[in-house]
Design an enzyme around this catalytic site. Structure first.
Site, PDB file in Angstrom:
ATOM      1  N   HIS A 126       0.831  -1.208   0.000  1.00 49.16           N
ATOM      2  CA  HIS A 126       0.000   0.000   0.000  1.00 49.16           C
ATOM      3  C   HIS A 126       0.865   1.257   0.000  1.00 49.16           C
ATOM      4  O   HIS A 126       0.625   2.184  -0.779  1.00 49.16           O
ATOM      5  CB  HIS A 126      -0.921  -0.007   1.225  1.00 49.16           C
ATOM      6  CG  HIS A 126      -1.693   1.270   1.396  1.00 49.16           C
ATOM      7  ND1 HIS A 126      -2.673   1.674   0.521  1.00 49.16           N
ATOM      8  CD2 HIS A 126      -1.620   2.229   2.354  1.00 49.16           C
ATOM      9  CE1 HIS A 126      -3.178   2.817   0.928  1.00 49.16           C
ATOM     10  NE2 HIS A 126      -2.564   3.191   2.039  1.00 49.16           N
ATOM     11  N   ARG A 135       4.237  10.478  -5.742  1.00 49.55           N
ATOM     12  CA  ARG A 135       5.628  10.890  -6.025  1.00 49.55           C
ATOM     13  C   ARG A 135       6.162  10.092  -7.214  1.00 49.55           C
ATOM     14  O   ARG A 135       7.109   9.306  -7.076  1.00 49.55           O
ATOM     15  CB  ARG A 135       6.507  10.658  -4.788  1.00 49.55           C
ATOM     16  CG  ARG A 135       6.118  11.490  -3.577  1.00 49.55           C
ATOM     17  CD  ARG A 135       7.067  11.245  -2.402  1.00 49.55           C
ATOM     18  NE  ARG A 135       7.036   9.862  -1.952  1.00 49.55           N
ATOM     19  CZ  ARG A 135       6.138   9.364  -1.098  1.00 49.55           C
ATOM     20  NH1 ARG A 135       5.205  10.147  -0.592  1.00 49.55           N
ATOM     21  NH2 ARG A 135       6.176   8.090  -0.733  1.00 49.55           N
ATOM     22  N   TYR A 237      -2.415  17.571   4.428  1.00 50.34           N
ATOM     23  CA  TYR A 237      -1.543  16.673   5.183  1.00 50.34           C
ATOM     24  C   TYR A 237      -0.107  17.165   5.340  1.00 50.34           C
ATOM     25  O   TYR A 237       0.627  16.674   6.204  1.00 50.34           O
ATOM     26  CB  TYR A 237      -1.580  15.267   4.583  1.00 50.34           C
ATOM     27  CG  TYR A 237      -0.610  15.006   3.457  1.00 50.34           C
ATOM     28  CD1 TYR A 237       0.569  14.299   3.669  1.00 50.34           C
ATOM     29  CD2 TYR A 237      -0.891  15.444   2.159  1.00 50.34           C
ATOM     30  CE1 TYR A 237       1.443  14.036   2.627  1.00 50.34           C
ATOM     31  CE2 TYR A 237      -0.022  15.185   1.125  1.00 50.34           C
ATOM     32  CZ  TYR A 237       1.140  14.473   1.366  1.00 50.34           C
ATOM     33  OH  TYR A 237       2.006  14.217   0.333  1.00 50.34           O
ATOM     34  N   LYS A 246      -9.587  12.376   7.492  1.00 48.71           N
ATOM     35  CA  LYS A 246      -9.746  11.069   8.135  1.00 48.71           C
ATOM     36  C   LYS A 246     -10.716  11.093   9.306  1.00 48.71           C
ATOM     37  O   LYS A 246     -11.331  10.071   9.628  1.00 48.71           O
ATOM     38  CB  LYS A 246      -8.384  10.592   8.662  1.00 48.71           C
ATOM     39  CG  LYS A 246      -7.320  10.384   7.602  1.00 48.71           C
ATOM     40  CD  LYS A 246      -7.456   9.016   6.976  1.00 48.71           C
ATOM     41  CE  LYS A 246      -6.234   8.666   6.134  1.00 48.71           C
ATOM     42  NZ  LYS A 246      -6.306   7.289   5.606  1.00 48.71           N
ATOM     43  N   SER A 250     -14.729   6.514  11.135  1.00 50.24           N
ATOM     44  CA  SER A 250     -14.059   5.238  10.883  1.00 50.24           C
ATOM     45  C   SER A 250     -14.987   4.155  11.415  1.00 50.24           C
ATOM     46  O   SER A 250     -15.536   4.286  12.513  1.00 50.24           O
ATOM     47  CB  SER A 250     -12.705   5.160  11.598  1.00 50.24           C
ATOM     48  OG  SER A 250     -11.828   6.174  11.148  1.00 50.24           O
ATOM     49  N   THR A 337      -4.156   0.470   5.612  1.00 46.04           N
ATOM     50  CA  THR A 337      -4.750  -0.258   4.486  1.00 46.04           C
ATOM     51  C   THR A 337      -3.984  -1.535   4.192  1.00 46.04           C
ATOM     52  O   THR A 337      -2.764  -1.543   4.098  1.00 46.04           O
ATOM     53  CB  THR A 337      -4.766   0.626   3.236  1.00 46.04           C
ATOM     54  OG1 THR A 337      -5.470   1.833   3.538  1.00 46.04           O
ATOM     55  CG2 THR A 337      -5.446  -0.072   2.076  1.00 46.04           C
TER      56      THR A 337
END
Length: 404
Positions: A126, A135, A237, A246, A250, A337
């Site tokens: 991940h 990137r 971020y 986030k 959840s 993840t």
């Protein structure tokens, strides 16, 4: 004729090798701790009272698992041994039946009062995929990734039980085409198929838990979906990491599978190179052979294999506490993840659709790069059992509602 709740097939995923813990209520009844056998729940406080175990009965009469978790590993083990012996005793089946109720007659609740919540980033596949997406001209993994389990401190108060609707979050977002940030609903809402670990055994501030002490604190496992607004996350971020992208919700399964039920699922970790620092080494390093399945609107979109995770749960817990951060009963940390080597094993839409470049197709012919309003996401999993078959982990599911 009502089926006998003990009449289970040999391959039932909720048989006596499982016995997860949850919290349930029926009409006119307070929520309390239960376990599951087949398609029935069992009132544990009622059985403990009947059998003369007041300590367990008091703990299991609560609306969360926290009081039982606080009793520690020896109590967890003794309770599981007692439960398996009791339910395996044919002569006592009528007593057990008196404490049983069909699963479809109860409401399942958040099983744990979450104390703190930390989310890790423990899958090399991940992390590599995300690095290649964000990137493309640089290294996929950041220089620190193979030296420590990277994580962030999340929002415990927005962890919700499976089945809770998820309202599409709003916030700031900015793409390379935007001169200024814009405000509105997220248009890149995503899944993160994860495994959560529920913690017990409080520690003092300034102390730390070693890899080989982690087993005293790892109570159990529950499937987890760390919903992510990728567009909000991408803008916010840097430099401090995930926040509003986030923290809106959840989802956690209502069933916590005890670590004792997963002994047969323990597997060696992938080779860790370079060797981690000493505090991340020990005899109790292990992975877990959990086979996850991710569905969107009943279409299977991914089958992530947890056994390929780079960092062990014991290493994540050791790293979480190495700076002296204390543990509390009911703490939760998640794996990050889960993704495998193959395209069909990726645990997020960001990877599955490669940031929108390669949308996936559902069984009804519609395509997805990210989630649409009305989508239902369900994550399930199974693991090897002590008896040679398999057991299920409780599913985690949620439906996306429009923003408010």
């Amino acid at each position: 004729m009502t089926p006998d709740p003990f009449d289970l097939s040999a391959d039932d995923l909720w048989g006596p090798d499982n016995f997860p813990f949850g919290v349930a209520s029926a009409e006119g009844q307070d929520a309390h701790v239960v376990t599951r056998l087949g398609d029935h729940v069992i009132d544990l406080a009622a059985l403990a009272t009947l059998d003369g175990y007041p300590k367990w009965a008091r703990a299991w009469s609560n609306q969360s698992l926290n009081p039982f978790i606080a009793q520690g590993r020896s109590s967890w083990a003794s309770a599981r041994e007692w439960l398996q012996q009791l339910i395996g005793d044919d002569a006592r089946r009528d007593e057990v039946r008196s404490a049983m109720r069909p699963l479809d007659e109860v409401t399942l609740h958040l099983p744990v009062e979450i104390a703190d919540y930390v989310d890790f980033y423990a899958s090399e596949q991940h992390a590599t995929n995300v690095g290649r997406i964000f990137r493309p001209d640089g290294d996929a993994l950041t220089p620190n990734w193979k030296h420590l389990p990277i994580g962030y401190h999340g929002r415990a108060g927005t962890v919700v039980v499976s089945g809770t609707d998820i309202v599409r979050p709003v916030g700031q977002r900015k793409t390379s085409k935007d001169a200024q940030p814009v405000f509105g609903p997220s248009v890149r809402l995503d899944i993160e198929a994860e495994v959560g670990f529920v913690i017990g055994g409080q520690t003092e501030l300034g102390s730390r838990v070693s890899v080989d002490e982690a087993a005293d604190h790892l109570f159990g496992v529950a499937l987890f979906n760390d919903w992510s607004a990728r567009d909000i996350q991408a803008w916010e971020y840097v430099p401090l990491g995930p926040f509003l992208g986030k923290s809106f919700a959840s989802s956690l399964s209502p069933w916590v599978t005890p670590m004792a039920a997963l002994e047969a699922a323990k597997t060696p970790l992938p080779a860790q190179d370079p060797q981690p620092l000493d505090y991340l080494l020990g005899k109790e390093l292990f992975g877990l052979d959990l086979e996850l399945i991710v569905r969107i609107n009943d279409t299977v979109v991914s089958r992530p294999p947890y056994k390929e995770m780079y960092w062990s749960p014991a290493q994540m817990l050791a790293h979480l506490t190495v700076n002296g951060a204390s543990l509390r009963d009911g703490d939760l940390f998640a794996s990050g993840t889960v993704s495998g080597d193959e395209p069909g094993q990726r645990g997020s839409l960001l990877e599955l659709a490669w940031s929108g470049q390669d949308p996936i197709t559902l069984d009804d012919g519609s395509q997805r790069s990210f989630l649409e309003d009305g989508d239902v996401v369900t994550i399930t999993a199974t693991a090897p059992s002590a008896g040679g078959g398999r057991i299920a982990l409780g599913e985690v599911s949620g439906t996306i509602l429009p923003s408010r």
